[in-house]
Each structure stands twice: as C-alpha cells, then as structure tokens.
Design a protein around this motif. Structure first.
Motif, PDB file in Angstrom:
ATOM      1  N   VAL A  70      47.798  -9.504   6.638  1.00 46.09           N
ATOM      2  CA  VAL A  70      47.826 -10.705   6.042  1.00 46.09           C
ATOM      3  C   VAL A  70      47.348 -11.779   7.323  1.00 46.09           C
ATOM      4  O   VAL A  70      46.811 -12.734   6.894  1.00 46.09           O
ATOM      5  CB  VAL A  70      49.299 -11.139   5.886  1.00 46.09           C
ATOM      6  CG1 VAL A  70      49.441 -12.422   5.350  1.00 46.09           C
ATOM      7  CG2 VAL A  70      49.573 -10.226   4.302  1.00 46.09           C
ATOM      8  N   LEU A  71      47.965 -11.453   8.373  1.00 47.62           N
ATOM      9  CA  LEU A  71      47.528 -12.345   9.414  1.00 47.62           C
ATOM     10  C   LEU A  71      46.027 -12.218   9.917  1.00 47.62           C
ATOM     11  O   LEU A  71      45.390 -13.250  10.108  1.00 47.62           O
ATOM     12  CB  LEU A  71      48.397 -12.148  10.836  1.00 47.62           C
ATOM     13  CG  LEU A  71      47.921 -12.889  12.056  1.00 47.62           C
ATOM     14  CD1 LEU A  71      48.399 -14.492  11.808  1.00 47.62           C
ATOM     15  CD2 LEU A  71      48.723 -12.511  13.314  1.00 47.62           C
ATOM     16  N   GLY A  72      45.413 -11.010   9.896  1.00 52.59           N
ATOM     17  CA  GLY A  72      43.943 -10.868   9.931  1.00 52.59           C
ATOM     18  C   GLY A  72      43.407 -11.586   8.767  1.00 52.59           C
ATOM     19  O   GLY A  72      42.287 -12.305   9.239  1.00 52.59           O
ATOM     20  N   VAL A  82      43.811 -20.495  15.859  1.00 51.20           N
ATOM     21  CA  VAL A  82      45.035 -20.274  15.624  1.00 51.20           C
ATOM     22  C   VAL A  82      45.374 -19.407  17.034  1.00 51.20           C
ATOM     23  O   VAL A  82      45.080 -18.667  17.588  1.00 51.20           O
ATOM     24  CB  VAL A  82      45.098 -19.242  14.432  1.00 51.20           C
ATOM     25  CG1 VAL A  82      46.667 -18.578  14.371  1.00 51.20           C
ATOM     26  CG2 VAL A  82      44.676 -19.748  13.365  1.00 51.20           C
ATOM     27  N   GLN A  83      46.660 -19.978  17.401  1.00 51.68           N
ATOM     28  CA  GLN A  83      47.395 -19.421  18.692  1.00 51.68           C
ATOM     29  C   GLN A  83      48.292 -18.605  18.382  1.00 51.68           C
ATOM     30  O   GLN A  83      49.337 -18.872  17.545  1.00 51.68           O
ATOM     31  CB  GLN A  83      47.752 -20.872  19.414  1.00 51.68           C
ATOM     32  CG  GLN A  83      48.341 -20.322  20.910  1.00 51.68           C
ATOM     33  CD  GLN A  83      48.823 -21.586  21.642  1.00 51.68           C
ATOM     34  OE1 GLN A  83      49.018 -22.710  21.155  1.00 51.68           O
ATOM     35  NE2 GLN A  83      48.883 -21.397  23.124  1.00 51.68           N
ATOM     36  N   VAL A  84      48.215 -17.368  18.936  1.00 52.00           N
ATOM     37  CA  VAL A  84      49.206 -16.273  18.690  1.00 52.00           C
ATOM     38  C   VAL A  84      50.280 -16.621  19.725  1.00 52.00           C
ATOM     39  O   VAL A  84      50.073 -16.515  20.835  1.00 52.00           O
ATOM     40  CB  VAL A  84      48.559 -14.864  18.965  1.00 52.00           C
ATOM     41  CG1 VAL A  84      49.673 -13.965  18.701  1.00 52.00           C
ATOM     42  CG2 VAL A  84      47.374 -14.558  18.068  1.00 52.00           C
ATOM     43  N   THR A  85      51.229 -16.519  19.212  1.00 51.53           N
ATOM     44  CA  THR A  85      52.496 -17.038  19.952  1.00 51.53           C
ATOM     45  C   THR A  85      53.305 -15.792  20.644  1.00 51.53           C
ATOM     46  O   THR A  85      53.259 -14.620  19.925  1.00 51.53           O
ATOM     47  CB  THR A  85      53.506 -17.936  19.155  1.00 51.53           C
ATOM     48  OG1 THR A  85      54.077 -17.075  18.190  1.00 51.53           O
ATOM     49  CG2 THR A  85      52.982 -19.169  18.755  1.00 51.53           C
ATOM     50  N   ARG A  86      54.251 -16.062  21.361  1.00 56.09           N
ATOM     51  CA  ARG A  86      54.947 -14.855  21.926  1.00 56.09           C
ATOM     52  C   ARG A  86      55.800 -14.274  20.865  1.00 56.09           C
ATOM     53  O   ARG A  86      56.182 -13.049  20.948  1.00 56.09           O
ATOM     54  CB  ARG A  86      56.097 -15.563  23.112  1.00 56.09           C
ATOM     55  CG  ARG A  86      56.819 -16.343  22.991  1.00 56.09           C
ATOM     56  CD  ARG A  86      57.535 -16.912  24.095  1.00 56.09           C
ATOM     57  NE  ARG A  86      58.607 -17.841  23.817  1.00 56.09           N
ATOM     58  CZ  ARG A  86      59.824 -17.676  23.674  1.00 56.09           C
ATOM     59  NH1 ARG A  86      60.448 -16.499  23.521  1.00 56.09           N
ATOM     60  NH2 ARG A  86      60.649 -18.649  23.452  1.00 56.09           N
ATOM     61  N   ASP A  91      57.418  -9.568  17.857  1.00 58.05           N
ATOM     62  CA  ASP A  91      57.474  -8.672  16.582  1.00 58.05           C
ATOM     63  C   ASP A  91      56.412  -7.348  16.493  1.00 58.05           C
ATOM     64  O   ASP A  91      56.876  -6.260  16.217  1.00 58.05           O
ATOM     65  CB  ASP A  91      57.239  -9.626  15.410  1.00 58.05           C
ATOM     66  CG  ASP A  91      58.299 -10.657  15.392  1.00 58.05           C
ATOM     67  OD1 ASP A  91      59.374 -10.504  16.067  1.00 58.05           O
ATOM     68  OD2 ASP A  91      57.901 -11.686  14.478  1.00 58.05           O
ATOM     69  N   MET A  92      55.425  -7.664  16.834  1.00 61.84           N
ATOM     70  CA  MET A  92      54.502  -6.276  17.218  1.00 61.84           C
ATOM     71  C   MET A  92      54.808  -5.576  17.919  1.00 61.84           C
ATOM     72  O   MET A  92      54.677  -4.145  17.590  1.00 61.84           O
ATOM     73  CB  MET A  92      53.054  -6.956  17.415  1.00 61.84           C
ATOM     74  CG  MET A  92      52.171  -7.540  16.373  1.00 61.84           C
ATOM     75  SD  MET A  92      52.221  -6.603  14.681  1.00 61.84           S
ATOM     76  CE  MET A  92      51.032  -5.206  15.130  1.00 61.84           C
ATOM     77  N   VAL A  93      55.439  -5.687  19.182  1.00 62.22           N
ATOM     78  CA  VAL A  93      55.736  -4.783  20.244  1.00 62.22           C
ATOM     79  C   VAL A  93      56.891  -4.116  19.410  1.00 62.22           C
ATOM     80  O   VAL A  93      57.082  -2.868  19.477  1.00 62.22           O
ATOM     81  CB  VAL A  93      56.114  -5.350  21.469  1.00 62.22           C
ATOM     82  CG1 VAL A  93      56.931  -4.563  22.353  1.00 62.22           C
ATOM     83  CG2 VAL A  93      54.865  -5.919  22.238  1.00 62.22           C
TER      84      VAL A  93
END
Length: 97
Positions: A70-72, A82-86, A91-93
């Motif tokens: 979805v994000l992709g 779009v800035q990917v935040t920490r 969450d991905m880790v």
C-alpha cells in the motif's frame, strides 16, 4: 457500504454524540479491523488444538502488506515528495524481526 455501513455509523455516532470526523476515524477503523479480530478468535478457539500460527500469520501478513504494497502504491502514484519517518522504519523493523 453507503447503503449499510454509512447509516449504521451515523446512528452509532448520534447515540454517543460523536462529531462526524471522530466517528469516521474511530468507528470506521473498528469496522475495518473487525474481520481480522474475528479471524484470530476463530483460529484460536476452533478445533481440538488452537491454531496460534494462523492467527499470528494473519496479523503479520496484513501488516506487512499494508506497510509495503500500500505504501509502495502511494509513493508511486503521488507527485509530492513523501518523507519516511522513524515511525515507519520502526514498524518495518518490528515486522522483520
């Protein structure tokens, strides 16, 4: 959804005197997550042995799908930066572990 879910959300929000934006953010989220919750409950309670792996894989699979596919698609379809935040990286880790 317009014929069934919308009026139900409106009725519940009127009962609890919720503003429309709060009702949309909370009640629609509950409606969206309810199938996942019931799938997990059914996987754990049905049969002779609870299927905890099915319940766990359901949660992890949907989370990974949303965080990646979805994000992709959002990143591909947007014209803005779009800035990917920490929080996203955290969450991905957590899903990768």
């Amino acid at each position: 959804a317009n014929d069934f879910f919308g009026p139900s959300v409106e009725t519940i929000s009127d009962m609890f005197k919720l503003p429309p934006h709060v009702a949309g953010a909370t009640l629609l989220s509950f409606g969206n997550g309810a199938p996942d919750v019931f799938t997990q409950i059914a996987a754990i309670t049905q049969g002779e042995r609870p299927d905890v792996l099915l319940a766990l894989s359901s949660v992890l699979g949907s989370g990974i799908f949303i965080l990646s596919v979805v994000l992709g698609m959002v990143l591909i379809s947007t014209t803005k930066v779009v800035q990917v935040t920490r929080h996203y990286i955290r969450d991905m880790v957590a899903y990768l572990i």
